[in-house]
Design a protein around this motif. Sequence first.
Motif, PDB file in Angstrom:
ATOM      1  N   SER A 122      32.092   6.767 -50.492  1.00 62.98           N
ATOM      2  CA  SER A 122      32.798   6.195 -51.645  1.00 62.98           C
ATOM      3  C   SER A 122      32.066   6.481 -52.947  1.00 62.98           C
ATOM      4  O   SER A 122      32.320   5.836 -53.962  1.00 62.98           O
ATOM      5  N   SER A 123      31.148   7.453 -52.912  1.00 63.38           N
ATOM      6  CA  SER A 123      30.443   7.854 -54.129  1.00 63.38           C
ATOM      7  C   SER A 123      31.244   8.936 -54.847  1.00 63.38           C
ATOM      8  O   SER A 123      32.235   9.458 -54.329  1.00 63.38           O
ATOM      9  N   GLY A 124      30.771   9.295 -56.035  1.00 61.93           N
ATOM     10  CA  GLY A 124      31.481  10.293 -56.829  1.00 61.93           C
ATOM     11  C   GLY A 124      31.074  11.718 -56.531  1.00 61.93           C
ATOM     12  O   GLY A 124      31.555  12.648 -57.185  1.00 61.93           O
ATOM     13  N   GLY A 125      30.193  11.939 -55.554  1.00 62.10           N
ATOM     14  CA  GLY A 125      29.743  13.288 -55.233  1.00 62.10           C
ATOM     15  C   GLY A 125      29.975  13.639 -53.779  1.00 62.10           C
ATOM     16  O   GLY A 125      30.056  12.765 -52.906  1.00 62.10           O
ATOM     17  N   ASN A 126      30.106  14.931 -53.514  1.00 64.66           N
ATOM     18  CA  ASN A 126      30.302  15.390 -52.140  1.00 64.66           C
ATOM     19  C   ASN A 126      28.989  15.317 -51.350  1.00 64.66           C
ATOM     20  O   ASN A 126      27.908  15.528 -51.901  1.00 64.66           O
ATOM     21  N   ILE A 127      29.102  15.018 -50.061  1.00 65.70           N
ATOM     22  CA  ILE A 127      27.951  15.105 -49.153  1.00 65.70           C
ATOM     23  C   ILE A 127      27.879  16.542 -48.659  1.00 65.70           C
ATOM     24  O   ILE A 127      28.831  17.061 -48.075  1.00 65.70           O
ATOM     25  N   ASN A 128      26.761  17.198 -48.927  1.00 68.60           N
ATOM     26  CA  ASN A 128      26.637  18.619 -48.615  1.00 68.60           C
ATOM     27  C   ASN A 128      26.419  18.901 -47.136  1.00 68.60           C
ATOM     28  O   ASN A 128      26.922  19.890 -46.606  1.00 68.60           O
ATOM     29  N   ARG A 129      25.674  18.004 -46.465  1.00 70.49           N
ATOM     30  CA  ARG A 129      25.274  18.343 -45.103  1.00 70.49           C
ATOM     31  C   ARG A 129      24.856  17.085 -44.344  1.00 70.49           C
ATOM     32  O   ARG A 129      24.186  16.208 -44.891  1.00 70.49           O
ATOM     33  N   GLU A 154      24.124   1.769 -41.725  1.00 71.42           N
ATOM     34  CA  GLU A 154      23.326   1.643 -42.942  1.00 71.42           C
ATOM     35  C   GLU A 154      24.172   2.023 -44.147  1.00 71.42           C
ATOM     36  O   GLU A 154      25.069   2.874 -44.060  1.00 71.42           O
ATOM     37  N   GLU A 155      23.841   1.389 -45.275  1.00 70.90           N
ATOM     38  CA  GLU A 155      24.557   1.635 -46.525  1.00 70.90           C
ATOM     39  C   GLU A 155      23.562   2.012 -47.613  1.00 70.90           C
ATOM     40  O   GLU A 155      22.470   1.442 -47.696  1.00 70.90           O
ATOM     41  N   LEU A 156      23.946   2.977 -48.446  1.00 74.00           N
ATOM     42  CA  LEU A 156      23.069   3.436 -49.528  1.00 74.00           C
ATOM     43  C   LEU A 156      23.832   3.442 -50.838  1.00 74.00           C
ATOM     44  O   LEU A 156      24.909   4.035 -50.942  1.00 74.00           O
ATOM     45  N   ASP A 157      23.264   2.757 -51.844  1.00 79.37           N
ATOM     46  CA  ASP A 157      23.808   2.791 -53.201  1.00 79.37           C
ATOM     47  C   ASP A 157      23.283   4.045 -53.876  1.00 79.37           C
ATOM     48  O   ASP A 157      22.067   4.233 -54.003  1.00 79.37           O
ATOM     49  N   THR A 158      24.178   4.917 -54.319  1.00 79.77           N
ATOM     50  CA  THR A 158      23.761   6.232 -54.813  1.00 79.77           C
ATOM     51  C   THR A 158      23.315   6.225 -56.265  1.00 79.77           C
ATOM     52  O   THR A 158      22.876   7.257 -56.773  1.00 79.77           O
ATOM     53  N   GLY A 159      23.429   5.128 -56.998  1.00 77.14           N
ATOM     54  CA  GLY A 159      22.941   5.104 -58.378  1.00 77.14           C
ATOM     55  C   GLY A 159      23.867   4.346 -59.300  1.00 77.14           C
ATOM     56  O   GLY A 159      24.954   3.901 -58.916  1.00 77.14           O
ATOM     57  N   LEU A 160      23.424   4.224 -60.553  1.00 73.54           N
ATOM     58  CA  LEU A 160      24.177   3.450 -61.534  1.00 73.54           C
ATOM     59  C   LEU A 160      24.930   4.315 -62.529  1.00 73.54           C
ATOM     60  O   LEU A 160      25.794   3.820 -63.247  1.00 73.54           O
ATOM     61  N   LEU A 161      24.587   5.611 -62.598  1.00 71.86           N
ATOM     62  CA  LEU A 161      25.206   6.461 -63.611  1.00 71.86           C
ATOM     63  C   LEU A 161      26.189   7.427 -62.969  1.00 71.86           C
ATOM     64  O   LEU A 161      27.112   7.023 -62.287  1.00 71.86           O
TER      65      LEU A 161
END
Length: 458
Positions: free
Chosen positions: A337-344, A298-305
């Motif tokens: 490939s998003s700009g934020g870390n995955i916490n858990r 599965e793939e998730l787009d994390t947002g536009l900003l």
Amino acid sequence: MTEKQSENGIMDKVENFEIELDISQQNAVYDYVRMDEIQKRADQEWDMSSFRGRGTTSGISKENENDLIRIKMMDNSIMDTRFLEKKVKVKEDSSDTGSTGSDDLIFGNIDEEREGMFLPRRLLPVYHPGDTVRGHVDLHLNSEVPADALQVAFVGQVTMNIRMYHQHGYYDDTRHEEFVKEKTILWEKASDKDTAPADTFSLLGVSSGEPQRSRVLPAGKHRFSFEFHIPSDAPPTVPPLYISTTNYAHLVWRLKAKIVTGSFFKCKNITTHRGILLRTDLDIATNPENLTSISTEEELDTGLLWNSGKITCKATVGQAGHIRGEPVNLTLELNNSSGGNINRVEAFVRCHGKARLSESKLSCSLKINLKTTKVIMEDIKSNSYEVFRRTIPWDFKESSADGNLLPVGHLEESKMLDVNYEVTIKIKRKGLHRNFELCVPLEIGTVNSAVSAEAFDT
């Protein structure tokens, strides 16, 4: 004499009231306190003294709430007593300050002399469809008891309860799905039409057959034999699937002996219980797809900003079919490939489904949701690709459930219970607009003949 004094008087007359099973033909006994199975050695008889000390919660700390709840739920499923009936029970004495002490129920008056002779209550003999359940009811009375009948019933059924609340309070909606319900009358009160009914009689060693008759149940030691047959298509035992004191759903096989006093509301009836564990076999190798790996992506787009990008996750289980109790090997490919870390990241096996009050899909239901211990993966950096290989243990203790007893397959035999299994992966990261969750379906059985065949060939 008050009603309460009368009830206590009847209970005081019962020195011992027990259902004892003949387990000479059974090869295994399951201890649901310790969650382990005791096997009989080949070509040998059971050593009953080996069961001494089992079936008690005296060694479990009060802080271990999950185990105590699990045991209590199993106790309640076996000791199904109707409104105001009296259960034969005594409190357990324990000098261990860390134990449950007097809150622990032992069914029947088992003294030290008898302890090594009979099977403790929380040990369940293992039976299979087509087997015969044999045993006897032991009754020791200090004085005669006026009663209408003494009977023993063999029951296999789904029992489900949902507490319904309304503006004036609540009521319990309890339903049953019966697979077996048989009853044998062991003794009954002589009627006025009987020719010269006996005042007393000796029942020690009496075999099953026509019920004995007399004016009262006399003082002394009595034994009644019984025999019941388990149908070849009988469904397996299913432990409590919904952990609650007011709502519950389970499939239980048990024997229940009852002294029927004929009093109003059955408030003086005296009962005792004995559970068995009915086990059915399911070979996962009958479906070749169960022996191959299975993946979900599965793939998730994390947002536009801020911190925008995509998170892609692929979960692979080495084999779609597993034997109950077997750990599950999971490979997790995570591309952040998003700009934020995955916490858990959490991964666990989940037993899920519904318990319905009737066959209708629209009937009231309980949601089944039992989870194993979670495997945790943390701190996946932004713009990174990670591969995790983890083993998920088959351990449902945190859900107050015994993984050794959970059902296999999908319980097609029942119209009220429906269960499925899956590996669930949950990804948590700040700023996600929805939960990111993957599920990999599993098929759970009891044997894998393909593995046995390979071992034989080698």
